[in-house]
Design a protein around this motif. Sequence first.
Motif, PDB file in Angstrom:
ATOM      1  N   SER A  75       0.748  -1.464  -0.164  1.00 31.64           N
ATOM      2  CA  SER A  75       0.084   0.010   0.109  1.00 31.64           C
ATOM      3  C   SER A  75       0.714   1.298   0.052  1.00 31.64           C
ATOM      4  O   SER A  75       0.418   2.236  -0.015  1.00 31.64           O
ATOM      5  CB  SER A  75      -0.703  -0.111   1.223  1.00 31.64           C
ATOM      6  N   ASN A  76       1.994   1.248   0.095  1.00 29.45           N
ATOM      7  CA  ASN A  76       3.014   2.406   0.016  1.00 29.45           C
ATOM      8  C   ASN A  76       3.123   2.999   1.386  1.00 29.45           C
ATOM      9  O   ASN A  76       3.598   4.191   1.656  1.00 29.45           O
ATOM     10  CB  ASN A  76       2.806   3.381  -0.949  1.00 29.45           C
ATOM     11  N   ALA A  77       2.630   2.211   2.202  1.00 32.89           N
ATOM     12  CA  ALA A  77       2.440   2.769   3.791  1.00 32.89           C
ATOM     13  C   ALA A  77       3.713   2.692   4.598  1.00 32.89           C
ATOM     14  O   ALA A  77       4.221   3.445   5.320  1.00 32.89           O
ATOM     15  CB  ALA A  77       1.316   2.339   4.430  1.00 32.89           C
ATOM     16  N   ALA A  78       4.714   1.617   3.921  1.00 35.59           N
ATOM     17  CA  ALA A  78       5.974   0.980   4.733  1.00 35.59           C
ATOM     18  C   ALA A  78       7.006   1.757   3.715  1.00 35.59           C
ATOM     19  O   ALA A  78       6.953   1.739   2.451  1.00 35.59           O
ATOM     20  CB  ALA A  78       5.826  -0.304   4.818  1.00 35.59           C
ATOM     21  N   LEU A  79       8.247   1.606   4.565  1.00 35.40           N
ATOM     22  CA  LEU A  79       9.494   1.980   3.570  1.00 35.40           C
ATOM     23  C   LEU A  79       9.490   0.681   2.508  1.00 35.40           C
ATOM     24  O   LEU A  79       8.994  -0.173   2.621  1.00 35.40           O
ATOM     25  CB  LEU A  79      10.665   1.598   4.290  1.00 35.40           C
ATOM     26  N   PRO A  80       9.852   1.302   1.340  1.00 31.95           N
ATOM     27  CA  PRO A  80       9.753   0.255   0.182  1.00 31.95           C
ATOM     28  C   PRO A  80      10.577  -0.984   0.637  1.00 31.95           C
ATOM     29  O   PRO A  80      10.185  -2.152   0.396  1.00 31.95           O
ATOM     30  CB  PRO A  80      10.598   1.140  -0.816  1.00 31.95           C
ATOM     31  N   GLY A  81      11.851  -0.937   1.289  1.00 27.55           N
ATOM     32  CA  GLY A  81      12.518  -2.018   1.406  1.00 27.55           C
ATOM     33  C   GLY A  81      12.039  -3.067   2.554  1.00 27.55           C
ATOM     34  O   GLY A  81      11.760  -4.116   2.605  1.00 27.55           O
ATOM     35  N   LEU A  82      11.506  -2.594   3.377  1.00 23.18           N
ATOM     36  CA  LEU A  82      10.519  -3.004   4.678  1.00 23.18           C
ATOM     37  C   LEU A  82       9.397  -3.854   3.868  1.00 23.18           C
ATOM     38  O   LEU A  82       9.123  -4.774   4.091  1.00 23.18           O
ATOM     39  CB  LEU A  82       9.812  -2.172   5.552  1.00 23.18           C
ATOM     40  N   ASP A  83       8.678  -3.237   3.070  1.00 22.51           N
ATOM     41  CA  ASP A  83       7.311  -3.637   2.164  1.00 22.51           C
ATOM     42  C   ASP A  83       7.711  -4.983   1.841  1.00 22.51           C
ATOM     43  O   ASP A  83       7.131  -5.664   1.628  1.00 22.51           O
ATOM     44  CB  ASP A  83       6.965  -2.492   1.268  1.00 22.51           C
ATOM     45  N   TYR A 105      13.843   5.652   4.185  1.00 19.96           N
ATOM     46  CA  TYR A 105      13.063   7.075   4.340  1.00 19.96           C
ATOM     47  C   TYR A 105      13.659   8.001   3.185  1.00 19.96           C
ATOM     48  O   TYR A 105      14.433   7.968   2.500  1.00 19.96           O
ATOM     49  CB  TYR A 105      13.606   7.749   5.615  1.00 19.96           C
ATOM     50  N   THR A 106      12.502   9.057   3.102  1.00 19.71           N
ATOM     51  CA  THR A 106      12.686  10.029   2.007  1.00 19.71           C
ATOM     52  C   THR A 106      12.637  11.282   2.763  1.00 19.71           C
ATOM     53  O   THR A 106      12.286  11.450   3.896  1.00 19.71           O
ATOM     54  CB  THR A 106      11.765  10.155   1.146  1.00 19.71           C
ATOM     55  N   GLN A 107      13.002  12.344   1.989  1.00 21.61           N
ATOM     56  CA  GLN A 107      12.971  13.838   2.484  1.00 21.61           C
ATOM     57  C   GLN A 107      11.840  14.428   1.922  1.00 21.61           C
ATOM     58  O   GLN A 107      11.551  14.268   0.806  1.00 21.61           O
ATOM     59  CB  GLN A 107      14.478  14.775   2.065  1.00 21.61           C
ATOM     60  N   PRO A 108      11.141  15.272   2.760  1.00 22.35           N
ATOM     61  CA  PRO A 108      11.148  15.295   4.136  1.00 22.35           C
ATOM     62  C   PRO A 108      10.743  14.143   4.777  1.00 22.35           C
ATOM     63  O   PRO A 108       9.752  13.611   4.590  1.00 22.35           O
ATOM     64  CB  PRO A 108      10.245  16.620   4.300  1.00 22.35           C
ATOM     65  N   LEU A 109      11.375  14.112   6.116  1.00 24.75           N
ATOM     66  CA  LEU A 109      10.985  12.820   6.899  1.00 24.75           C
ATOM     67  C   LEU A 109       9.559  12.689   7.150  1.00 24.75           C
ATOM     68  O   LEU A 109       9.203  11.618   7.577  1.00 24.75           O
ATOM     69  CB  LEU A 109      12.095  12.957   7.991  1.00 24.75           C
ATOM     70  N   LYS A 110       9.058  13.908   7.644  1.00 28.98           N
ATOM     71  CA  LYS A 110       7.371  13.791   7.936  1.00 28.98           C
ATOM     72  C   LYS A 110       6.697  13.316   7.050  1.00 28.98           C
ATOM     73  O   LYS A 110       5.642  12.685   7.444  1.00 28.98           O
ATOM     74  CB  LYS A 110       7.208  15.311   8.679  1.00 28.98           C
ATOM     75  N   SER A 111       7.103  13.124   5.734  1.00 31.00           N
ATOM     76  CA  SER A 111       6.072  12.465   4.787  1.00 31.00           C
ATOM     77  C   SER A 111       6.484  11.227   4.270  1.00 31.00           C
ATOM     78  O   SER A 111       6.156  10.670   3.193  1.00 31.00           O
ATOM     79  CB  SER A 111       5.990  13.549   3.605  1.00 31.00           C
ATOM     80  N   SER A 112       7.503  10.742   4.955  1.00 35.91           N
ATOM     81  CA  SER A 112       8.378   9.572   4.514  1.00 35.91           C
ATOM     82  C   SER A 112       7.400   8.113   4.878  1.00 35.91           C
ATOM     83  O   SER A 112       6.547   8.320   5.838  1.00 35.91           O
ATOM     84  CB  SER A 112       9.383   9.459   5.051  1.00 35.91           C
ATOM     85  N   PRO A 113       7.332   7.024   4.231  1.00 39.29           N
ATOM     86  CA  PRO A 113       6.571   5.943   4.625  1.00 39.29           C
ATOM     87  C   PRO A 113       7.181   5.449   5.815  1.00 39.29           C
ATOM     88  O   PRO A 113       8.307   5.833   6.307  1.00 39.29           O
ATOM     89  CB  PRO A 113       6.899   4.917   3.504  1.00 39.29           C
ATOM     90  N   GLY A 114       6.329   4.943   6.560  1.00 40.24           N
ATOM     91  CA  GLY A 114       6.746   4.543   7.970  1.00 40.24           C
ATOM     92  C   GLY A 114       7.616   3.104   8.242  1.00 40.24           C
ATOM     93  O   GLY A 114       7.785   2.360   7.266  1.00 40.24           O
ATOM     94  N   PRO A 115       7.983   2.696   9.452  1.00 39.45           N
ATOM     95  CA  PRO A 115       7.772   3.498  10.594  1.00 39.45           C
ATOM     96  C   PRO A 115       8.777   4.627  10.874  1.00 39.45           C
ATOM     97  O   PRO A 115       9.862   4.453  10.636  1.00 39.45           O
ATOM     98  CB  PRO A 115       7.925   2.578  11.773  1.00 39.45           C
TER      99      PRO A 115
END
Length: 139
Positions: A75-83, A105-115
């Motif tokens: 669903s693109n809610a998690a970091l691509p590598g974690l997903d 993670y991506t920049q800006p961090l606040k809009s990055s997938p989680g956790p």
Amino acid sequence: MQKLKSGVRYIDLKEGSGAGASSGSRVSLQWVLRRSNGYFVTSSFGQVASGPDAGILKLSGMSAPNDPFLFTVGSNAALPGLDEAVLGMKKGGVRRIVVPTRLSYTQPLKSSPGPVPEDYGARRQIERELAKMDPENFF
């Protein structure tokens, strides 16, 4: 460790049971974030995960903060590598996952997938690592 084509690496420390996670599966993860050198950054268990047991949490008889990361695989809610790394993981399993920076993670961090960690110190460490733009860097 298994290495996926993307560069994500993982090893099952404890095999779970039942069907493995697939695209569309809803998963709940307890997580520990470490830098590639093993330095503890943060976790869903707070500081209790920074102990000497090589990243394996032993929580019997102790209460700890419990803030699992909930997401739907694909669903693109998690970091691509974690997903990618949770595919095939079974309920109750424990998997050590090493994610290349480019799949994290991506920049800006606040809009990055989680956790995405809540605390300022952990967020700053991630931002510093991302700023290095080092293709050999891992989380």
